[in-house]
Design a protein around this motif. Structure first.
Motif, PDB file in Angstrom:
ATOM      1  N   LEU A 161       0.814  -1.220   0.000  1.00  0.00           N
ATOM      2  CA  LEU A 161       0.000   0.000   0.000  1.00  0.00           C
ATOM      3  C   LEU A 161       0.845   1.267   0.000  1.00  0.00           C
ATOM      4  O   LEU A 161       0.453   2.279  -0.584  1.00  0.00           O
ATOM      5  CB  LEU A 161      -0.941  -0.003   1.200  1.00  0.00           C
ATOM      6  N   ARG A 162       1.989   1.229   0.642  1.00  0.00           N
ATOM      7  CA  ARG A 162       2.828   2.431   0.782  1.00  0.00           C
ATOM      8  C   ARG A 162       3.870   2.592  -0.308  1.00  0.00           C
ATOM      9  O   ARG A 162       4.249   3.717  -0.632  1.00  0.00           O
ATOM     10  CB  ARG A 162       3.540   2.405   2.130  1.00  0.00           C
ATOM     11  N   VAL A 163       4.383   1.462  -0.840  1.00  0.00           N
ATOM     12  CA  VAL A 163       5.524   1.545  -1.755  1.00  0.00           C
ATOM     13  C   VAL A 163       5.251   0.866  -3.096  1.00  0.00           C
ATOM     14  O   VAL A 163       5.297   1.517  -4.140  1.00  0.00           O
ATOM     15  CB  VAL A 163       6.796   0.925  -1.110  1.00  0.00           C
ATOM     16  N   TYR A 164       5.009  -0.450  -3.072  1.00  0.00           N
ATOM     17  CA  TYR A 164       4.988  -1.213  -4.316  1.00  0.00           C
ATOM     18  C   TYR A 164       3.892  -0.763  -5.280  1.00  0.00           C
ATOM     19  O   TYR A 164       4.174  -0.470  -6.450  1.00  0.00           O
ATOM     20  CB  TYR A 164       4.834  -2.714  -4.040  1.00  0.00           C
ATOM     21  N   SER A 165       2.651  -0.708  -4.815  1.00  0.00           N
ATOM     22  CA  SER A 165       1.556  -0.315  -5.711  1.00  0.00           C
ATOM     23  C   SER A 165       1.657   1.136  -6.164  1.00  0.00           C
ATOM     24  O   SER A 165       1.484   1.414  -7.359  1.00  0.00           O
ATOM     25  CB  SER A 165       0.199  -0.595  -5.057  1.00  0.00           C
ATOM     26  N   PRO A 166       1.955   2.101  -5.263  1.00  0.00           N
ATOM     27  CA  PRO A 166       2.128   3.473  -5.756  1.00  0.00           C
ATOM     28  C   PRO A 166       3.257   3.611  -6.782  1.00  0.00           C
ATOM     29  O   PRO A 166       3.129   4.353  -7.752  1.00  0.00           O
ATOM     30  CB  PRO A 166       2.421   4.275  -4.485  1.00  0.00           C
ATOM     31  N   LEU A 167       4.352   2.862  -6.574  1.00  0.00           N
ATOM     32  CA  LEU A 167       5.442   2.902  -7.554  1.00  0.00           C
ATOM     33  C   LEU A 167       4.957   2.364  -8.898  1.00  0.00           C
ATOM     34  O   LEU A 167       5.237   2.957  -9.946  1.00  0.00           O
ATOM     35  CB  LEU A 167       6.647   2.103  -7.054  1.00  0.00           C
ATOM     36  N   CYS A 168       4.232   1.261  -8.882  1.00  0.00           N
ATOM     37  CA  CYS A 168       3.702   0.709 -10.135  1.00  0.00           C
ATOM     38  C   CYS A 168       2.758   1.693 -10.826  1.00  0.00           C
ATOM     39  O   CYS A 168       2.811   1.856 -12.047  1.00  0.00           O
ATOM     40  CB  CYS A 168       2.982  -0.612  -9.873  1.00  0.00           C
ATOM     41  N   LEU A 169       1.919   2.365 -10.054  1.00  0.00           N
ATOM     42  CA  LEU A 169       0.997   3.339 -10.647  1.00  0.00           C
ATOM     43  C   LEU A 169       1.743   4.539 -11.227  1.00  0.00           C
ATOM     44  O   LEU A 169       1.393   5.037 -12.304  1.00  0.00           O
ATOM     45  CB  LEU A 169      -0.041   3.780  -9.616  1.00  0.00           C
ATOM     46  N   ALA A 170       2.772   5.010 -10.533  1.00  0.00           N
ATOM     47  CA  ALA A 170       3.575   6.123 -11.055  1.00  0.00           C
ATOM     48  C   ALA A 170       4.287   5.706 -12.336  1.00  0.00           C
ATOM     49  O   ALA A 170       4.326   6.471 -13.314  1.00  0.00           O
ATOM     50  CB  ALA A 170       4.574   6.591  -9.997  1.00  0.00           C
ATOM     51  N   LEU A 171       4.857   4.500 -12.339  1.00  0.00           N
ATOM     52  CA  LEU A 171       5.521   4.013 -13.546  1.00  0.00           C
ATOM     53  C   LEU A 171       4.515   3.801 -14.678  1.00  0.00           C
ATOM     54  O   LEU A 171       4.828   4.063 -15.842  1.00  0.00           O
ATOM     55  CB  LEU A 171       6.275   2.713 -13.253  1.00  0.00           C
ATOM     56  N   ALA A 172       3.316   3.351 -14.356  1.00  0.00           N
ATOM     57  CA  ALA A 172       2.277   3.181 -15.372  1.00  0.00           C
ATOM     58  C   ALA A 172       1.919   4.526 -16.006  1.00  0.00           C
ATOM     59  O   ALA A 172       1.800   4.633 -17.229  1.00  0.00           O
ATOM     60  CB  ALA A 172       1.035   2.538 -14.766  1.00  0.00           C
ATOM     61  N   ALA A 173       1.766   5.548 -15.168  1.00  0.00           N
ATOM     62  CA  ALA A 173       1.427   6.873 -15.693  1.00  0.00           C
ATOM     63  C   ALA A 173       2.553   7.413 -16.579  1.00  0.00           C
ATOM     64  O   ALA A 173       2.299   7.916 -17.678  1.00  0.00           O
ATOM     65  CB  ALA A 173       1.148   7.831 -14.532  1.00  0.00           C
ATOM     66  N   ALA A 174       3.773   7.289 -16.114  1.00  0.00           N
ATOM     67  CA  ALA A 174       4.910   7.808 -16.890  1.00  0.00           C
ATOM     68  C   ALA A 174       5.058   7.036 -18.194  1.00  0.00           C
ATOM     69  O   ALA A 174       5.254   7.637 -19.268  1.00  0.00           O
ATOM     70  CB  ALA A 174       6.190   7.701 -16.057  1.00  0.00           C
ATOM     71  N   THR A 175       4.944   5.718 -18.124  1.00  0.00           N
ATOM     72  CA  THR A 175       5.076   4.893 -19.328  1.00  0.00           C
ATOM     73  C   THR A 175       3.924   5.178 -20.290  1.00  0.00           C
ATOM     74  O   THR A 175       4.131   5.253 -21.506  1.00  0.00           O
ATOM     75  CB  THR A 175       5.121   3.405 -18.943  1.00  0.00           C
ATOM     76  N   GLY A 176       2.719   5.345 -19.758  1.00  0.00           N
ATOM     77  CA  GLY A 176       1.580   5.679 -20.596  1.00  0.00           C
ATOM     78  C   GLY A 176       1.756   7.009 -21.311  1.00  0.00           C
ATOM     79  O   GLY A 176       1.413   7.146 -22.489  1.00  0.00           O
ATOM     80  N   LEU A 177       2.285   7.988 -20.596  1.00  0.00           N
ATOM     81  CA  LEU A 177       2.555   9.293 -21.221  1.00  0.00           C
ATOM     82  C   LEU A 177       3.574   9.161 -22.344  1.00  0.00           C
ATOM     83  O   LEU A 177       3.398   9.741 -23.424  1.00  0.00           O
ATOM     84  CB  LEU A 177       3.045  10.300 -20.189  1.00  0.00           C
ATOM     85  N   VAL A 178       4.638   8.429 -22.098  1.00  0.00           N
ATOM     86  CA  VAL A 178       5.638   8.242 -23.141  1.00  0.00           C
ATOM     87  C   VAL A 178       5.033   7.512 -24.330  1.00  0.00           C
ATOM     88  O   VAL A 178       5.252   7.889 -25.484  1.00  0.00           O
ATOM     89  CB  VAL A 178       6.868   7.479 -22.586  1.00  0.00           C
ATOM     90  N   ALA A 179       4.233   6.476 -24.059  1.00  0.00           N
ATOM     91  CA  ALA A 179       3.603   5.732 -25.158  1.00  0.00           C
ATOM     92  C   ALA A 179       2.701   6.633 -25.996  1.00  0.00           C
ATOM     93  O   ALA A 179       2.703   6.546 -27.220  1.00  0.00           O
ATOM     94  CB  ALA A 179       2.787   4.564 -24.582  1.00  0.00           C
ATOM     95  N   ALA A 180       1.950   7.499 -25.331  1.00  0.00           N
ATOM     96  CA  ALA A 180       0.959   8.317 -26.041  1.00  0.00           C
ATOM     97  C   ALA A 180       1.549   9.559 -26.694  1.00  0.00           C
ATOM     98  O   ALA A 180       1.070   9.983 -27.756  1.00  0.00           O
ATOM     99  CB  ALA A 180      -0.143   8.733 -25.070  1.00  0.00           C
ATOM    100  N   LEU A 181       2.552  10.145 -26.067  1.00  0.00           N
ATOM    101  CA  LEU A 181       2.995  11.468 -26.503  1.00  0.00           C
ATOM    102  C   LEU A 181       4.356  11.528 -27.180  1.00  0.00           C
ATOM    103  O   LEU A 181       4.676  12.554 -27.788  1.00  0.00           O
ATOM    104  CB  LEU A 181       3.002  12.429 -25.305  1.00  0.00           C
ATOM    105  N   ALA A 182       5.148  10.495 -27.069  1.00  0.00           N
ATOM    106  CA  ALA A 182       6.504  10.552 -27.650  1.00  0.00           C
ATOM    107  C   ALA A 182       6.456  10.430 -29.155  1.00  0.00           C
ATOM    108  O   ALA A 182       5.552   9.936 -29.742  1.00  0.00           O
ATOM    109  CB  ALA A 182       7.386   9.471 -27.057  1.00  0.00           C
TER     110      ALA A 182
END
Length: 138
Positions: free
Chosen positions: A117-138
């Motif tokens: 709840l504190r580390v693993y899932s938030p890190l995955c969500l942050a990486l998902a958002a960043a990766t999604g942005l790169v996929a969509a906008l790069a």
């Protein structure tokens, strides 16, 4: 976008590197039992095999490559749509892991669930958002 892609890829590669270490050692914890409880959330006898741990490490390295490739920071073999689809797939997997971890761990009170709840899932969500942005906008 290049900086976001580079930082995201570096985090993915670092997490992949941790998985390589974990194939051999419970670092930074002292025992396999503590590692199983806090990092994986299973009894020690149910820890993933070194082979599976290396597979996860390899997938994280490929994910890091796809992110920088989508941003045009490294060359890519094959058609450009492969990096778009691959990076989008990475974002989707990370989103599922992050959201699924939040839902599953919210119902438990274990060392793993608290870290999830504190580390693993938030890190995955942050990486998902960043990766999604790169996929969509790069």
């Amino acid at each position: 976008m290049a900086l976001l892609a580079l930082v995201t890829a570096l985090v993915l590669v670092a997490v992949g590197g941790l998985h390589v270490v974990w194939a051999f050692s419970p670092w930074p914890l002292r025992s396999r039992e503590e590692f199983a409880s806090r990092v994986v959330g299973v009894p020690p006898e149910r820890l993933p095999s070194p082979g599976l741990t290396f597979a996860v490490a390899g997938l994280l390295l490929v994910a890091g490559y796809l992110v920088v490739a989508r941003a045009g920071l490294v060359g890519t073999p094959g058609p450009a749509w492969l990096t778009v689809a691959g990076t989008g797939g990475v974002a989707a997997v990370l989103l599922l892991r992050g959201a699924g971890g939040l839902v599953a761990s919210a119902r438990k009170d274990t060392p793993f669930a608290r870290l999830d709840l504190r580390v693993y899932s938030p890190l995955c969500l942050a990486l998902a958002a960043a990766t999604g942005l790169v996929a969509a906008l790069a």
